[in-house]
Motif scaffolding. Sequence first.
Motif, PDB file in Angstrom:
ATOM      1  N   ASP A  11     -29.872   5.742  13.231  1.00  0.00           N
ATOM      2  CA  ASP A  11     -29.231   6.115  14.487  1.00  0.00           C
ATOM      3  C   ASP A  11     -28.934   7.597  14.374  1.00  0.00           C
ATOM      4  O   ASP A  11     -28.120   8.015  13.574  1.00  0.00           O
ATOM      5  CB  ASP A  11     -27.927   5.324  14.689  1.00  0.00           C
ATOM      6  CG  ASP A  11     -27.270   5.635  16.020  1.00  0.00           C
ATOM      7  OD1 ASP A  11     -27.666   6.636  16.629  1.00  0.00           O
ATOM      8  OD2 ASP A  11     -26.365   4.889  16.429  1.00  0.00           O
ATOM      9  N   ARG A 274     -28.145  -5.667   9.832  1.00  0.00           N
ATOM     10  CA  ARG A 274     -28.256  -4.212   9.904  1.00  0.00           C
ATOM     11  C   ARG A 274     -27.574  -3.671  11.152  1.00  0.00           C
ATOM     12  O   ARG A 274     -26.822  -2.690  11.092  1.00  0.00           O
ATOM     13  CB  ARG A 274     -29.721  -3.772   9.881  1.00  0.00           C
ATOM     14  CG  ARG A 274     -29.889  -2.260  10.040  1.00  0.00           C
ATOM     15  CD  ARG A 274     -31.340  -1.850  10.095  1.00  0.00           C
ATOM     16  NE  ARG A 274     -32.057  -2.478  11.182  1.00  0.00           N
ATOM     17  CZ  ARG A 274     -31.962  -2.108  12.461  1.00  0.00           C
ATOM     18  NH1 ARG A 274     -31.145  -1.130  12.800  1.00  0.00           N
ATOM     19  NH2 ARG A 274     -32.668  -2.713  13.382  1.00  0.00           N
ATOM     20  N   GLN A 278     -24.304  -1.152  11.216  1.00  0.00           N
ATOM     21  CA  GLN A 278     -24.366   0.176  11.821  1.00  0.00           C
ATOM     22  C   GLN A 278     -23.311   0.335  12.913  1.00  0.00           C
ATOM     23  O   GLN A 278     -22.741   1.411  13.084  1.00  0.00           O
ATOM     24  CB  GLN A 278     -25.767   0.448  12.368  1.00  0.00           C
ATOM     25  CG  GLN A 278     -26.783   0.691  11.252  1.00  0.00           C
ATOM     26  CD  GLN A 278     -28.124   1.155  11.773  1.00  0.00           C
ATOM     27  OE1 GLN A 278     -28.645   0.610  12.734  1.00  0.00           O
ATOM     28  NE2 GLN A 278     -28.688   2.149  11.115  1.00  0.00           N
ATOM     29  N   SER A 282     -20.376   3.155  12.727  1.00  0.00           N
ATOM     30  CA  SER A 282     -20.187   4.081  13.844  1.00  0.00           C
ATOM     31  C   SER A 282     -18.796   3.954  14.452  1.00  0.00           C
ATOM     32  O   SER A 282     -18.118   4.946  14.702  1.00  0.00           O
ATOM     33  CB  SER A 282     -21.250   3.825  14.910  1.00  0.00           C
ATOM     34  OG  SER A 282     -21.041   4.632  16.046  1.00  0.00           O
TER      35      SER A 282
END
Length: 339
Positions: A11, A274, A278, A282
């Motif tokens: 990302d 995953r 993430q 974040s």
Amino acid sequence: MTEHAHGQGHDHSHAHGVSADADRRWLRGALILLTSYLAIEVVIGVVAQSLALIADAAHMLTDAVSIVLALIAMRLAARPARGGYTYGLKRAEILSAQANGITLLLLSVWLGYEAVQRLITPPAVTGGLVLITALAGVVINLICTWMLSRANRSSLNVEGAYQHILTDLFGFVATAVSGLIVLTTGFRQADAIASLVVVALMLRAGTSLVRESGRIFLEAAPAGVDPDALGDHLCAADQVVEVHDLHIWQITSGQPALSAHILVEPGGDCHKVRRSLQELLSGEYGITHATLQVDHVGEQGAPDDVLTLGPRPGPAPEQQAEHCADAHGPVHRPGPHTH
């Protein structure tokens, strides 16, 4: 199909506050103001025989240099990544911040030596001239400090220039006080004492900049992020049985990055794990540049294009520890003792 053994995800979105163009405008405005006053102060400092004024002028010169370095570094950092520079030249800003810190430290050594000499044998100082010039310097530095406070101080580069000017502001206040003391009492050592106050401020700001820039160059975790606690947090996620090869660093100011090897239980949904990890990184840690390699336990020898659909027995705990023979750092697993 898998993503690099079920899951190398990226990302690359990064949040930025004040725009780079706005930063440059504020920095240029402060630079013009500083250099205009600098020339005047040098002349007055020599005429008044004031080391405090000369120290302030020397520091103001480093202020101007720090802003020039900051402007150059911002332009370099804005260039896109190409060739061997896969992150671009973003760390040019950290080089600039480190240069600012080093110049503050070196200048403080020289001024400290001169101040001690003047404490022993103080020259005649024109107190009134020092007072007026220092008060004018306070006004100039207040304006410049306000200008740089409008820029994006989350950048260590901008923060370096800001610390230079803020230190100079305090130095001018000390110099004004020394000028008033000399004018009213004739105590000439006040000028040298004011210089030592400036030296102490320069040492503090310079040490902070060198330390923070050094952490980034040495790939240390961002301040306020505990890698062990973060690894345990990742390992507590659903279906995760192990986290190792966890690395957290900063590409440049405000751009933390992370990579890790995640093992999920046999038959677990690697893609879902995953994505959830993430989102966690974040949302709770502000880490949007994350690369996660996600594998099923015991699947390290499987081809990259093979997806395990059904459950399969995992290795014994002692075999799990050897999933990566040269794993870097602690191995995190669920439970009260995860690393």
